[in-house]
Design a protein around this motif. Structure first.
Motif, mmCIF file in Angstrom:
data_model
loop_
_atom_site.group_PDB
_atom_site.id
_atom_site.type_symbol
_atom_site.label_atom_id
_atom_site.label_comp_id
_atom_site.label_asym_id
_atom_site.label_seq_id
_atom_site.Cartn_x
_atom_site.Cartn_y
_atom_site.Cartn_z
ATOM 1 N N HIS A 187 0.817 -1.221 0.000
ATOM 2 C CA HIS A 187 0.000 0.000 0.000
ATOM 3 C C HIS A 187 0.848 1.268 0.000
ATOM 4 N N ALA A 188 2.047 1.211 0.550
ATOM 5 C CA ALA A 188 2.883 2.412 0.594
ATOM 6 C C ALA A 188 3.322 2.859 -0.792
ATOM 7 N N SER A 189 3.140 2.011 -1.798
ATOM 8 C CA SER A 189 3.531 2.362 -3.169
ATOM 9 C C SER A 189 2.476 3.193 -3.891
ATOM 10 N N ARG A 190 1.282 3.304 -3.325
ATOM 11 C CA ARG A 190 0.198 3.984 -4.036
ATOM 12 C C ARG A 190 0.552 5.420 -4.445
ATOM 13 N N PRO A 191 1.095 6.261 -3.556
ATOM 14 C CA PRO A 191 1.405 7.637 -3.979
ATOM 15 C C PRO A 191 2.386 7.688 -5.155
ATOM 16 N N ALA A 192 3.378 6.797 -5.154
ATOM 17 C CA ALA A 192 4.351 6.804 -6.252
ATOM 18 C C ALA A 192 3.685 6.410 -7.567
ATOM 19 N N ILE A 193 2.813 5.423 -7.536
ATOM 20 C CA ILE A 193 2.102 5.018 -8.745
ATOM 21 C C ILE A 193 1.283 6.174 -9.302
ATOM 22 N N GLU A 194 0.584 6.872 -8.431
ATOM 23 C CA GLU A 194 -0.227 8.010 -8.874
ATOM 24 C C GLU A 194 0.645 9.126 -9.433
#
Length: 507
Positions: free
Chosen positions: A433-440
């Motif tokens: 879940h911590a990867s979500r901001p980077a994906i966006e």
């Protein structure tokens, strides 16, 4: 004068794969072939697992798999005994490596690719011979001959997929260095066969009498027959039904095999040659035009298909204005070492096969089915496109093949990573879940072809059995960028969106 963004010369498996890949990416492509129509011969018949993955990306793996002959090898002795060797004796599927080797006659492989190409709106222009071409810094002008007369085709790039006697290579003045072994002759033909079981690939190997292979094809009355005897090596006879019939009786010691009329025949002599470069200006070489190999291991056609798969996405990005011309230099940087490796590996497998034949009834021709010949371990770690990394260290490295893994979507349905990769885009995986901001952030910053997916419990994709994390060696949260041709571009810490954006913009 007619125009195209890319002109492909040669409509064998390499040229057809390239034309399909370009067409699905919206590139205006034309493909010509001097033959009056499709080749009828079975020729190259082994499809490696890596090439099946290419077909998966193109959307035709299912069709190819359904048409494949079961790969069960039956090794015969002259005393009538035999041993069956099943694929699971040298290969087992896994979540990361789902596909087996397939057996298809080349005419059927080409038919599958031609059908795909037709659905993409492109038709092979048969009976059209490349006579010459000129290039400058902006285009290639090709002079072609057609039964209706000569004409010219203007293209942004030209790719020679026109075989070992390539006109494109000759016109480029590219050296084709290596050796030919005229004393090593193998006769091949397509004939109807009665006698042996039609669900087995049959081998006879005798050091004194020779080698015989009978390969049936699913849904076809025609088998591929390959024969070699010690007496043929100095001056082999012209292949014919009678020659194959006589060889079969001599090698097997039996009259229980009968051949029908030969529909296609060829005399194969071992060639080991490679071009010294794959690009000159706006013109490229791929497939047999760039490298020819011994047949052991079945690597030649597969290597050509993977040449095309490597080049297609790069041409599309450059023609679409999303990458500079320097990206095209990576085609040679990546594929020339693979061609050299393939020459060495196929030569080693040929020596292994000859050594096995020397054992007579104890021959195990499965020696050509190795990790190397499946082509799943090939990659581009040395490539300028393989980012050295940003701190994250999984089991895989940039340049390695991106493995498959079964996951589940939010509704619980099974989704494979290959389902995400299928299509003309980069794929950004965010583990945790911590990867979500980077994906966006990456999605907002990059306007090129990109698919993103968050893999985490309760996310659009869940790694329910841990197969994805295991295949990629991921512990904790991380980013993985996968190239359009299914190789890792980079891995990064979960917060390093800038590293991904920088990579994509660097193209």
């Amino acid at each position: 004068m007619s125009a195209a963004q890319v002109l492909v010369v040669g409509a064998g498996p390499t040229g057809l794969t390239l034309a399909c890949d370009l067409a699905r990416r919206g590139v205006a492509v034309r493909i010509i072939d001097q033959a009056p129509g499709p080749s009828p011969g079975s020729r190259a018949k082994g499809i490696t697992p890596r090439t099946v993955e290419v077909f998966d990306d193109l959307g035709v793996a299912g069709e190819a798999t359904r048409a494949s002959t079961p790969v069960v090898m039956r090794h015969h002795g002259r005393d009538g005994t035999f041993v069956d060797q099943r694929p699971d004796s040298y290969w087992r599927s896994s979540p990361a490596e789902p596909y087996p080797q397939l057996l298809l006659p080349q005419w059927r492989t080409e038919a599958i690719l031609r059908s795909l190409l037709s659905r993409l709106g492109v038709t092979v222009e048969y009976g059209t011979r490349l006579a010459a071409f000129e290039q400058d810094g902006h285009q290639v002008v090709a002079a072609v001959q057609h039964p209706e007369g000569g004409r010219t085709i203007t293209a942004g790039y030209l790719v020679g997929c026109d075989g070992g006697h390539s006109t494109v290579r000759r016109e480029l003045g590219v050296a084709f260095e290596g050796t030919t072994h005229p004393a090593q002759a193998l006769l091949i033909g397509d004939l109807e066969v009665t006698g042996p079981r039609a669900d087995r690939l049959h081998f006879w190997a005798d050091p004194e009498r020779g080698f015989l292979q009978l390969c049936p094809f699913t849904g076809s009355p025609v088998w591929q027959v390959a024969a070699m005897t010690p007496g043929w090596q100095a001056r082999p006879p012209a292949p014919s039904r009678e020659v194959f019939q006589h060889a079969a009786r001599e090698i097997t010691g039996s009259s229980g095999i009968e051949f029908g009329a030969a529909r296609w025949t060829s005399t194969y002599r071992v060639n080991v040659r490679m071009a010294d470069r794959l690009r000159r200006g706006r013109v490229f070489l791929a497939g047999d035009a760039a490298h020819v190999h011994p047949p052991a291991g079945g690597l030649g056609m597969n290597t050509g298909i993977q040449d095309a798969y490597n080049l297609g996405w790069k041409l599309a990005l450059v023609l679409g204005g999303l990458a500079t011309d320097a990206l095209l230099d990576t085609y040679q940087a990546e594929r020339l070492p693979i061609a050299a490796w393939t020459l060495g590996t196929s030569s080693e497998r040929l020596r292994d096969m000859v050594a096995e034949i020397g054992k007579g009834g104890g021959a195990d021709l499965g020696v050509v089915n190795t990790d190397d010949t499946r082509q799943l371990g090939l990659g581009y770690r040395w490539s300028p496109l393989s980012h050295p990394g940003t701190g994250h260290r999984g089991r895989l490295r940039p340049g390695d093949r991106a493995p498959d893994a079964p996951c589940r979507d939010a509704g619980g349905a099974s989704v494979r990573l290959f389902d995400l990769y299928r299509g003309p885009h980069f794929t950004l995986l965010g583990f945790g879940h911590a990867s979500r901001p980077a994906i966006e952030a990456v999605s907002a910053a990059w306007d090129g072809p990109l698919r993103t997916c968050l893999i985490a419990p309760g996310a659009p994709l869940a790694d329910h059995d841990g197969h994805a994390a295991d295949a990629y060696g991921i512990t904790g949260d991380a980013l993985v960028l996968v190239r359009p041709d299914g190789y890792l571009a980079l891995t990064a810490e979960h917060h390093q969106a800038a590293a991904v954006v920088d990579y994509l913009r660097s193209l």
